[in-house]
Design a protein around this motif. Structure first.
Motif, PDB file in Angstrom:
ATOM      1  N   ALA A 159       0.813  -1.218   0.000  1.00  0.00           N
ATOM      2  CA  ALA A 159       0.000   0.000   0.000  1.00  0.00           C
ATOM      3  C   ALA A 159       0.846   1.267   0.000  1.00  0.00           C
ATOM      4  O   ALA A 159       0.343   2.351  -0.303  1.00  0.00           O
ATOM      5  N   VAL A 160       2.125   1.158   0.316  1.00  0.00           N
ATOM      6  CA  VAL A 160       3.010   2.315   0.426  1.00  0.00           C
ATOM      7  C   VAL A 160       4.231   2.081  -0.467  1.00  0.00           C
ATOM      8  O   VAL A 160       4.897   1.056  -0.352  1.00  0.00           O
ATOM      9  N   MET A 161       4.545   3.042  -1.333  1.00  0.00           N
ATOM     10  CA  MET A 161       5.670   2.896  -2.250  1.00  0.00           C
ATOM     11  C   MET A 161       6.876   3.695  -1.745  1.00  0.00           C
ATOM     12  O   MET A 161       6.844   4.924  -1.732  1.00  0.00           O
ATOM     13  N   PRO A 162       7.955   3.012  -1.344  1.00  0.00           N
ATOM     14  CA  PRO A 162       9.133   3.724  -0.854  1.00  0.00           C
ATOM     15  C   PRO A 162      10.119   4.134  -1.953  1.00  0.00           C
ATOM     16  O   PRO A 162      11.126   4.772  -1.666  1.00  0.00           O
ATOM     17  N   PHE A 163       9.852   3.750  -3.184  1.00  0.00           N
ATOM     18  CA  PHE A 163      10.781   4.013  -4.280  1.00  0.00           C
ATOM     19  C   PHE A 163      10.209   5.023  -5.267  1.00  0.00           C
ATOM     20  O   PHE A 163       9.009   5.036  -5.528  1.00  0.00           O
ATOM     21  N   ARG A 218       3.149   6.833  -8.364  1.00  0.00           N
ATOM     22  CA  ARG A 218       1.833   6.197  -8.508  1.00  0.00           C
ATOM     23  C   ARG A 218       0.732   7.248  -8.700  1.00  0.00           C
ATOM     24  O   ARG A 218      -0.391   7.077  -8.245  1.00  0.00           O
ATOM     25  N   GLY A 219       1.061   8.364  -9.328  1.00  0.00           N
ATOM     26  CA  GLY A 219       0.088   9.408  -9.585  1.00  0.00           C
ATOM     27  C   GLY A 219      -0.274  10.260  -8.381  1.00  0.00           C
ATOM     28  O   GLY A 219      -1.209  11.047  -8.436  1.00  0.00           O
ATOM     29  N   GLU A 220       0.476  10.116  -7.288  1.00  0.00           N
ATOM     30  CA  GLU A 220       0.205  10.861  -6.054  1.00  0.00           C
ATOM     31  C   GLU A 220       1.471  11.597  -5.622  1.00  0.00           C
ATOM     32  O   GLU A 220       2.590  11.213  -5.972  1.00  0.00           O
TER      33      GLU A 220
END
Length: 191
Positions: A43-47, A175-177
């Protein structure tokens, strides 16, 4: 021997619990399996580049291709060394150190990831310290830089434990955010 033509294959960094080095082909496959099994909460993208959003087989193949790409593109002017991290002989993650125009800038950058089952054991701090020692003691770096998104508290904590100071922010679309990157810097004097 290969080490005579490409000395990096003989490089070994050791700490009390870890060994960091280039992997054999079989160990590279193990590293790919660690990544495919998961390295963060989906749910969370660190890259910045969401390379872990792909299906597990594609994540694994991407780890292998990225490893070969970086070794194949190595030059003194622009290099990135992706070291596999071993604990008790088991591949647990990857620690990267790289630079552009290092002979002039004397600056390295670092990045890393660990398999989820290996997180929370201070391995990240120990593996980063190993490449920082290489940078400052072995290579004569003047500074090291790193970055982490605001929501990546564990990465930011590793940097703070090792003496990095805040060095600004940068806004990215991931991711578009909106994701805010916190840049960090460590000088030779502070090391």
């Amino acid at each position: 021997m290969l080490v005579d033509h490409f000395p990096l294959v003989g490089l070994r960094l050791t700490t009390p619990r870890l060994e960091l080095r280039l992997p054999t082909p079989e160990e590279l496959a193990d590293l790919a399996d660690v990544a495919a099994a998961g390295i963060h909460d989906p749910a969370v993208m660190p890259f910045l580049v969401p390379w872990t959003d792909r299906p597990p087989a594609e994540v694994a193949r991407g780890v292998i291709q990225h490893h070969w790409l970086r070794l194949g593109g190595w030059t003194p002017q622009a290099w990135q060394l992706n070291l596999s991290v071993f604990r008790d002989g088991e591949v647990v993650g990857q620690q990267t150190i790289g630079a552009s125009d290092f002979a002039v800038t004397r600056t390295v950058s670092t990045g890393s990831w660990l398999g989820r089952t290996h997180q929370g054991k201070r391995i990240g701090t120990e593996m980063r310290a190993a490449v920082l020692d290489l940078a400052f003691t072995g290579l004569g770096a003047e500074e090291a830089v790193s970055a982490a998104f605001d929501h990546n508290a564990s990465s930011y904590a590793v940097s703070r434990r090792l003496g990095y100071i805040d060095d600004g922010t940068k806004r990215h679309a991931v991711r578009g955010e909106l994701s805010v990157e916190r840049r960090l810097r460590l000088t030779r004097a502070d090391w």
